[in-house]
Design a protein around this motif. Structure first.
Motif, PDB file in Angstrom:
ATOM      1  N   ILE A 187      52.487  48.821  31.574  1.00  0.00           N
ATOM      2  CA  ILE A 187      53.560  47.946  32.040  1.00  0.00           C
ATOM      3  C   ILE A 187      53.803  46.860  30.991  1.00  0.00           C
ATOM      4  CG2 ILE A 187      54.357  46.415  33.885  1.00  0.00           C
ATOM      5  CD1 ILE A 187      52.224  47.759  35.694  1.00  0.00           C
ATOM      6  N   VAL A 188      55.035  46.744  30.518  1.00  0.00           N
ATOM      7  CA  VAL A 188      55.407  45.658  29.612  1.00  0.00           C
ATOM      8  C   VAL A 188      56.544  44.881  30.249  1.00  0.00           C
ATOM      9  CG1 VAL A 188      54.631  46.877  27.551  1.00  0.00           C
ATOM     10  CG2 VAL A 188      57.010  47.117  28.300  1.00  0.00           C
ATOM     11  N   SER A 241      46.406  17.163  46.108  1.00  0.00           N
ATOM     12  CA  SER A 241      45.840  17.803  44.926  1.00  0.00           C
ATOM     13  C   SER A 241      46.957  18.101  43.940  1.00  0.00           C
ATOM     14  CB  SER A 241      45.121  19.103  45.299  1.00  0.00           C
ATOM     15  OG  SER A 241      46.025  20.070  45.787  1.00  0.00           O
ATOM     16  N   VAL A 242      46.586  18.323  42.697  1.00  0.00           N
ATOM     17  CA  VAL A 242      47.535  18.716  41.665  1.00  0.00           C
ATOM     18  C   VAL A 242      46.854  19.722  40.743  1.00  0.00           C
ATOM     19  CG1 VAL A 242      46.901  16.760  40.177  1.00  0.00           C
ATOM     20  CG2 VAL A 242      49.109  17.904  39.858  1.00  0.00           C
ATOM     21  N   LYS A 243      47.607  20.733  40.318  1.00  0.00           N
ATOM     22  CA  LYS A 243      47.048  21.702  39.389  1.00  0.00           C
ATOM     23  C   LYS A 243      48.165  22.296  38.555  1.00  0.00           C
ATOM     24  CE  LYS A 243      45.376  25.569  40.738  1.00  0.00           C
ATOM     25  NZ  LYS A 243      44.519  26.534  41.450  1.00  0.00           N
ATOM     26  N   THR A 244      47.809  22.789  37.387  1.00  0.00           N
ATOM     27  CA  THR A 244      48.752  23.486  36.525  1.00  0.00           C
ATOM     28  C   THR A 244      48.536  24.976  36.666  1.00  0.00           C
ATOM     29  OG1 THR A 244      47.221  23.242  34.667  1.00  0.00           O
ATOM     30  CG2 THR A 244      48.982  21.615  34.867  1.00  0.00           C
ATOM     31  N   SER A 245      49.626  25.722  36.489  1.00  0.00           N
ATOM     32  CA  SER A 245      49.567  27.162  36.692  1.00  0.00           C
ATOM     33  C   SER A 245      50.666  27.840  35.895  1.00  0.00           C
ATOM     34  CB  SER A 245      49.734  27.490  38.183  1.00  0.00           C
ATOM     35  OG  SER A 245      49.842  28.884  38.410  1.00  0.00           O
ATOM     36  N   GLY A 246      50.421  29.057  35.455  1.00  0.00           N
ATOM     37  CA  GLY A 246      51.475  29.856  34.853  1.00  0.00           C
ATOM     38  C   GLY A 246      52.414  30.343  35.939  1.00  0.00           C
ATOM     39  N   GLY A 247      53.709  30.386  35.647  1.00  0.00           N
ATOM     40  CA  GLY A 247      54.692  30.873  36.599  1.00  0.00           C
ATOM     41  C   GLY A 247      55.781  31.660  35.897  1.00  0.00           C
ATOM     42  N   GLY A 248      56.864  31.919  36.616  1.00  0.00           N
ATOM     43  CA  GLY A 248      57.957  32.722  36.091  1.00  0.00           C
ATOM     44  C   GLY A 248      57.866  34.142  36.597  1.00  0.00           C
ATOM     45  N   PRO A 249      58.987  34.739  37.008  1.00  0.00           N
ATOM     46  CA  PRO A 249      58.945  36.058  37.641  1.00  0.00           C
ATOM     47  C   PRO A 249      58.265  37.140  36.818  1.00  0.00           C
ATOM     48  CG  PRO A 249      61.107  35.065  37.911  1.00  0.00           C
ATOM     49  CD  PRO A 249      60.348  34.174  36.988  1.00  0.00           C
ATOM     50  N   CYS A 250      58.736  37.364  35.600  1.00  0.00           N
ATOM     51  CA  CYS A 250      58.197  38.460  34.796  1.00  0.00           C
ATOM     52  C   CYS A 250      56.732  38.242  34.436  1.00  0.00           C
ATOM     53  CB  CYS A 250      59.029  38.623  33.527  1.00  0.00           C
ATOM     54  SG  CYS A 250      58.375  39.875  32.400  1.00  0.00           S
ATOM     55  N   ALA A 251      56.423  37.077  33.876  1.00  0.00           N
ATOM     56  CA  ALA A 251      55.063  36.827  33.406  1.00  0.00           C
ATOM     57  C   ALA A 251      54.064  36.821  34.560  1.00  0.00           C
ATOM     58  CB  ALA A 251      55.000  35.507  32.644  1.00  0.00           C
ATOM     59  N   THR A 252      54.449  36.259  35.700  1.00  0.00           N
ATOM     60  CA  THR A 252      53.550  36.252  36.853  1.00  0.00           C
ATOM     61  C   THR A 252      53.393  37.653  37.417  1.00  0.00           C
ATOM     62  OG1 THR A 252      54.107  33.962  37.367  1.00  0.00           O
ATOM     63  CG2 THR A 252      53.193  35.284  39.159  1.00  0.00           C
ATOM     64  N   GLY A 253      54.476  38.427  37.424  1.00  0.00           N
ATOM     65  CA  GLY A 253      54.370  39.819  37.847  1.00  0.00           C
ATOM     66  C   GLY A 253      53.403  40.601  36.976  1.00  0.00           C
ATOM     67  N   LEU A 254      53.453  40.377  35.672  1.00  0.00           N
ATOM     68  CA  LEU A 254      52.519  41.047  34.759  1.00  0.00           C
ATOM     69  C   LEU A 254      51.082  40.616  35.026  1.00  0.00           C
ATOM     70  CD1 LEU A 254      54.532  40.786  31.425  1.00  0.00           C
ATOM     71  CD2 LEU A 254      54.048  42.886  32.686  1.00  0.00           C
ATOM     72  N   ALA A 255      50.885  39.309  35.247  1.00  0.00           N
ATOM     73  CA  ALA A 255      49.541  38.810  35.546  1.00  0.00           C
ATOM     74  C   ALA A 255      49.002  39.435  36.821  1.00  0.00           C
ATOM     75  CB  ALA A 255      49.551  37.287  35.656  1.00  0.00           C
ATOM     76  N   GLY A 286      47.150  48.009  32.765  1.00  0.00           N
ATOM     77  CA  GLY A 286      47.269  47.513  31.405  1.00  0.00           C
ATOM     78  C   GLY A 286      48.658  46.940  31.207  1.00  0.00           C
ATOM     79  N   CYS A 287      48.758  45.647  30.865  1.00  0.00           N
ATOM     80  CA  CYS A 287      50.053  44.957  30.820  1.00  0.00           C
ATOM     81  C   CYS A 287      50.206  44.171  29.527  1.00  0.00           C
ATOM     82  CB  CYS A 287      50.189  43.994  31.999  1.00  0.00           C
ATOM     83  SG  CYS A 287      50.104  44.769  33.617  1.00  0.00           S
ATOM     84  N   ALA A 288      51.462  43.994  29.103  1.00  0.00           N
ATOM     85  CA  ALA A 288      51.755  43.199  27.914  1.00  0.00           C
ATOM     86  C   ALA A 288      53.054  42.430  28.112  1.00  0.00           C
ATOM     87  CB  ALA A 288      51.865  44.086  26.683  1.00  0.00           C
ATOM     88  N   PHE A 289      53.103  41.197  27.596  1.00  0.00           N
ATOM     89  CA  PHE A 289      54.294  40.359  27.658  1.00  0.00           C
ATOM     90  C   PHE A 289      54.963  40.350  26.295  1.00  0.00           C
ATOM     91  CE2 PHE A 289      56.344  36.122  27.219  1.00  0.00           C
ATOM     92  CZ  PHE A 289      57.261  36.234  28.258  1.00  0.00           C
ATOM     93  N   GLY A 291      44.257  39.000  31.597  1.00  0.00           N
ATOM     94  CA  GLY A 291      44.191  40.334  31.002  1.00  0.00           C
ATOM     95  C   GLY A 291      45.504  40.879  30.484  1.00  0.00           C
ATOM     96  N   VAL A 292      46.529  40.012  30.353  1.00  0.00           N
ATOM     97  CA  VAL A 292      47.816  40.457  29.820  1.00  0.00           C
ATOM     98  C   VAL A 292      47.786  40.365  28.299  1.00  0.00           C
ATOM     99  CG1 VAL A 292      50.308  40.050  29.791  1.00  0.00           C
ATOM    100  CG2 VAL A 292      49.009  39.695  31.907  1.00  0.00           C
ATOM    101  N   ASP A 293      48.150  41.449  27.633  1.00  0.00           N
ATOM    102  CA  ASP A 293      48.173  41.523  26.174  1.00  0.00           C
ATOM    103  C   ASP A 293      49.283  40.626  25.630  1.00  0.00           C
ATOM    104  OD1 ASP A 293      48.182  42.276  23.505  1.00  0.00           O
ATOM    105  OD2 ASP A 293      48.067  44.427  23.916  1.00  0.00           O
ATOM    106  N   THR A 294      48.961  39.761  24.667  1.00  0.00           N
ATOM    107  CA  THR A 294      49.955  38.847  24.103  1.00  0.00           C
ATOM    108  C   THR A 294      50.264  39.159  22.635  1.00  0.00           C
ATOM    109  OG1 THR A 294      48.247  37.219  23.499  1.00  0.00           O
ATOM    110  CG2 THR A 294      49.297  36.975  25.675  1.00  0.00           C
ATOM    111  N   ARG A 295      49.958  40.352  22.195  1.00  0.00           N
ATOM    112  CA  ARG A 295      50.203  40.689  20.786  1.00  0.00           C
ATOM    113  C   ARG A 295      51.700  40.680  20.440  1.00  0.00           C
ATOM    114  NH1 ARG A 295      48.091  46.777  20.229  1.00  0.00           N
ATOM    115  NH2 ARG A 295      46.720  46.074  21.916  1.00  0.00           N
TER     116      ARG A 295
END
Length: 303
Positions: A4-5, A32-46, A54-57, A78-82
């Motif tokens: 999945i890419v 409470s407050v926290k930081t987190s990755g978001g966004g439809p595509c990137a979060t779907g890959l995560a 096996g996933c890559a952005f 575990g998302v590939d960032t190459r």
């Protein structure tokens, strides 16, 4: 190579948990407050990666604090960032989100930043060719359209998370094999009065393999050109619904990559999304595959 890419939004979220949504022009203490990755595509890959795919952005990120966090966050799950290109001196796509405990509502204010559009290089194009699924969400639109064309030519399925009416989406829709719009998108885009009618209109116009319309706590519907069926939402004690739709799409991509039928993929993805809502964090809250299967079995679902 990754099964999945994805090409689309990757957002730096700051989440504030509060007792209730704040009144304008007042002060309110957060629990409470926290930081987190978001966004439809990137979060779907995560989500798909956390479930075991096996996933890559594919995309650009800034070298600012938000961009540095987002690259590391994808790698943590575990998302590939190459195929990520880091650009210097730009502002990251970011958001501030209030999570109200009294009614489990989510309120988001976002800034798109100014990271330049992605240009697909030879390595990114080859990743799309080799993948089973390309996930797109209507962001980074020109790269998404180019990627979808490459996918179509090479029998890579295109899963389109249609959650926003972004400029240019009408050029992307014809390449969707798996079209999963929110009910809001489907009704606004088609002008239909019901989700079922919207599903028919979208299917007849764009001819994907399947249209799945998500309806939040009401589950959703699936249409394959022949039969409209519903799939359930699962009742849970929700603490954070932010990102639940993104997680649904990632879980769906995971299920399809495992050759699960579309109806069962809906039920599986609905379970993953429900479990995510019981935890704070769009990506951190994603359950494991085993947790999801156990959740479904406990509710009498045939998995």
């Amino acid at each position: 190579m990754s099964d999945i890419v994805g090409i689309g939004a990757n957002v730096f979220d700051t989440l504030y948990t509060v007792e209730k949504y704040p009144t304008e022009d007042t002060k309110l203490a957060a629990n409470s407050v926290k930081t987190s990755g978001g966004g439809p595509c990137a979060t779907g890959l995560a989500a798909a990666a956390k479930l075991g795919a096996g996933c890559a952005f594919i995309g650009n990120l800034s070298d600012d604090n938000g961009g540095i966090f987002l690259k590391a966050d994808l790698e943590k799950y575990g998302v590939d960032t190459r195929y990520v290109s880091v650009k210097r001196g730009y502002d990251t796509f970011c958001s501030c989100i209030w999570l109200a405990k009294d009614n489990a509502s989510r309120t988001c204010v976002f800034f798109r930043g100014n990271v330049p559009p992605t240009k697909l290089n030879a390595d990114a194009k080859n990743a799309i060719v080799q993948a089973k699924i390309l996930m797109v969400d209507g962001n980074d639109i020109e790269a998404a359209i180019e990627g979808a064309k490459i996918a179509r030519e090479n029998k890579t399925k295109v899963l389109y998370d249609a959650g926003g009416l972004y400029s240019g989406v009408e050029k992307l829709l014809p390449y969707a094999d798996i079209l999963i719009p929110s009910e809001e998108f489907a009704l606004q885009y088609t002008g239909a009065k019901s989700a079922a009618k919207a599903a028919e209109l979208l299917f007849n116009k764009y001819r994907p393999e399947v249209v799945v319309i998500t309806q939040g706590k009401n589950g959703g519907i699936i249409y394959d050109g022949k039969t409209i069926e519903s799939y359930p939402a699962f009742l849970v004690d929700a603490v954070d619904s932010n990102g639940s739709g993104d997680v649904f799409h990632g879980a769906f991509a995971f299920a399809v990559a495992k050759n699960t039928g579309y109806k069962k993929a809906c039920i599986f993805s609905s379970a993953v999304s429900a479990l995510k809502c019981t935890r704070v964090g769009a990506r951190e809250g994603v359950p494991t595959y085993d947790e999801t299967i156990n959740f479904l079995r406990e509710r009498g679902e045939n998995v």
